[in-house]
Structure formats: C-alpha cells, structure tokens
Enzyme design. Sequence first.
Site: not given
Length: 451
Positions: A42, A182, A216, A375-376, A419
């Site tokens: 980041d 992740d 998540r 998430y991902w 995000e």
Amino acid sequence: MQHEPVRFEDLSIRAAQVLRENDQGGWTKAAPGLYPHQWSWDAAFVAIGWAHLDVERAAQELRSLFAAQWRTGKVPHIVFNPEVAAGSYFPDAAFWGCARVSENVPAVIETSGLVQPPVHAIAAWRIWEVARAQGGTAIDQARRFLSESYPQLVAWHRYLLSARDPEGSGLIATFHPWEGLDNSPRWDAAMARIDVGELPPFTRADLEHVKDASQRPTNEDYRVYLWLVELLKRADYDDAQIYAAHPYVIKDVLMSGILVAANEALDHIATLLGAPEEERETIQEWIARGRKGLESRWDAELGLSLDYDVRTGEPIRTQTVAGFAPLIAGRLSPERLATQLAVFDSPAFCGHPGFRWALPPSTSPDDPAFQPRSYWRGPNWPFLTWLFWWALLRAGETDRAARLRHDGLHQLAAGGFAEYFEPFTGEPLGSANQSWTAAVALDWLAPADAP
Ligand code: 2M8
C-alpha cells in the site's frame, strides 16, 4: 464510514483529501479504521499518489517503510503504529512477537514477520518521473531519495532472490496467504491441508469495520492464517528453517512477475545514479532469472502463468489475475503478449459481458471459486487496475491502457475510493477512503507525465 460517489471533476481534489486525512505525519495508514497501520505494498502506491502533491512527502512514505527493514533485507508487510488502541487491528504486534524470537528485526519499530509483493522500486522510479515532470527542487528531492533508497531496494530484492528462492529458480516463495492476494482461491488447496493446532482465543477486529462478513475471509480462514503465523513464530521467522519445513510454501507467480518489473525499475535507478557496472550486471541477471522462472510456469491451455505448490510439487490451476504475471513482468514475445491480451480481454476476465466496467476481476468468473463480493475472490481492486494500466503502457498498448484508466476512474467516481468493487454492479465494498485507491486516482489524473 460510508461509500460515497464523487463528481468526476472533483476526483483529484477528493483523492488528495483522502491521503491527507489518512496521513499520520510521515506515513499513511492504509485505511481510516480497518487498517490503522502502514502496509508495505500500500505504502508504495500511496507514495506515487503523494508524489503529485509533494515529492518530499512521497519520499518520506517509503523512508518510513524502509526504516522497518529487517537485517536480512526483508521489508515487513505491516509496520505497526504504536499509538493505535489495543484491539483496533488484529493480529497486533504482540501476536506477531517478532522481536521476541528474531534478532533480525529493526531496533525500535514493531513489525509483522511477512512480506508483500515488491512494488517499491516501481514506485521509487515513478516518483522520479513525476519529479522530473515537475522540475525545480522536486528533481533534487527525488534524486536524493533515489540514492538513499537504492541500497535498501537492492538488499530487499536480494533477500527475495535468496531467502525466498534458495535454488535460484527465479520464482519467489510465499509462506502465508497474506503475502499474496489474501484469500484468493489460489491458496485454497494448500490452506485445506493445514492442521490447525491449539490457538489462543482471539477477536477479529476487521468485522467491526466491515459489518457484512461475506465481504471478508471466514473465521475458518482466520484460524488457518493465525496458525501459520504461530508456526512461523515457532521457527523464529528464520527463512531457511521455514523453507525447509513450513507446511505452506508456494512459488507465487504474481510476486515473481512484479519482482522482474521492479528489477527493471531498479536497473533504471542504478543507471541514473551511475552505480558500478557489476551491480547492474547482477540486476540484469536477476531479471533474466525471473523471466526464465515465469516461463517455466506458463500454462498454454489457460494462457496464464500458474503458481506452484512446493510441498506437493504441483501447479495451482486457478484462473485469477495472478495469471497475468508475465504481462506485468513485461518484454514479452509478440505471441506471448497476444495470448495474454486475448485472455485479459476475454469474457473470462475484463470482457465479461455482465461487468459494469471492463476491469480485471481478482478471480475469473470462469473459476469455480469465483465470488463477486468476497475479498480477493472476484472483486476489482483499483490499485491492480493501475498496475495493469502501467504494464500495458510499458508494452506499448496505449489504447488498452487508456480504456483501463477511463473505466478505472469512472468506477471511482461512481463508488468513491473504496477498497474493492463488485464487478457486475460496481458496488463499492470493504473500507471507504482506502489510501492506495485514492493514490492511483491521483496518478491517473495527473498531467501527461505517464511512464
Ligand atoms: C489486506 O490484508 C490485511 C492483512 O495483511 C487484512 O486483511 O487485514 C490485503 O488486501 C492486503 O493486500 C493489503 O495490503 C491490506 C491493506 O490494504 O489489506
């Protein structure tokens, strides 16, 4: 904090505001609540954003990160903010326990024991390009920064090419899903093989910030993540021991492809600074090794590069954005470039007819593990869009790059500096006002000083 659309003409001003709000004086938290510390990759994108506001501040972002570099050359994935209240982020510095078990940690700053992809040299060179376009004192500031950071970047890359690739394959090993993307499906099979032992009771802080748990990782994922940290701790974060016995060792093509591109950036820096010829030769050798490694992981049927599980000796056959590692590494043969671009544009990735914007999903909708809000496992990440925009420009694919930039910016105008984004509806997900999202908007909107 709510996700809010931003008028297109206000994107730049609002993005600058996000960085200023997340600024901790010398470093920037990755997100206002969910990520109150400094994260390694980041910070690199954030520094690119800062360069458009203040080159010295951009340099400071990476100085703060590299102040936490371990003696081995490792750049930790989190640099902890000592001022954050206990319980605001988990796992915290105490859980990582790096200073308790390793002598290689930095003297005063607490860090995690993992790494993230080495985008830093790419950012350092981009800061130089932005400074060169600005002229005046910015040029001196950037040159001073490059000479300070060059040896740190060399040590960082050398760490990855030795501790994470002792056999010299050109492929970099990861020891934990947090070192890659992740909870990408790339890691599912390796995660499923881990026998989780006794863990102390823990409370997840992330679900305090992202109330919809489906965005998540699951609790079961967290138990495996924490157990892997426990094992790394028991091995004293000693890379040789970990490489030999840790149950999770994966050669990550995305990390490896990014390192090739980062070594090219390092070579530009070495040339600019007039570094000794032997050093440039070493960097060239690193680049050649990385390209060879990536070539060995090419899957002609999918037109993607595949990760490799060191413990099972098998390639990991998932369709994710990591498969475009060769495109990011750059300098492909015309045939290989054409194949990667065809897959990139196809309905399996950016060209899915149902997508709101033609942007790369983190996981292909053709992959059985695809989940558009999780998430991902499907959503778009704006910083990844930026990385592909940058890679396409380097490949001379200016029209494709312009289309990505166009859709990338319109996605942010519609949903704010989220995000990540649901690819079909464009719904903003995860944290609002995420720093690296704002940073890439600043770079896209800057005057014509593109790489
Ligand atoms: C996410 O990772 C952290 C753990 O490192 C988390 O979920 O708590 C990932 O998206 C990672 O790639 C990113 O650097 C970090 C901060 O944005 O968040």
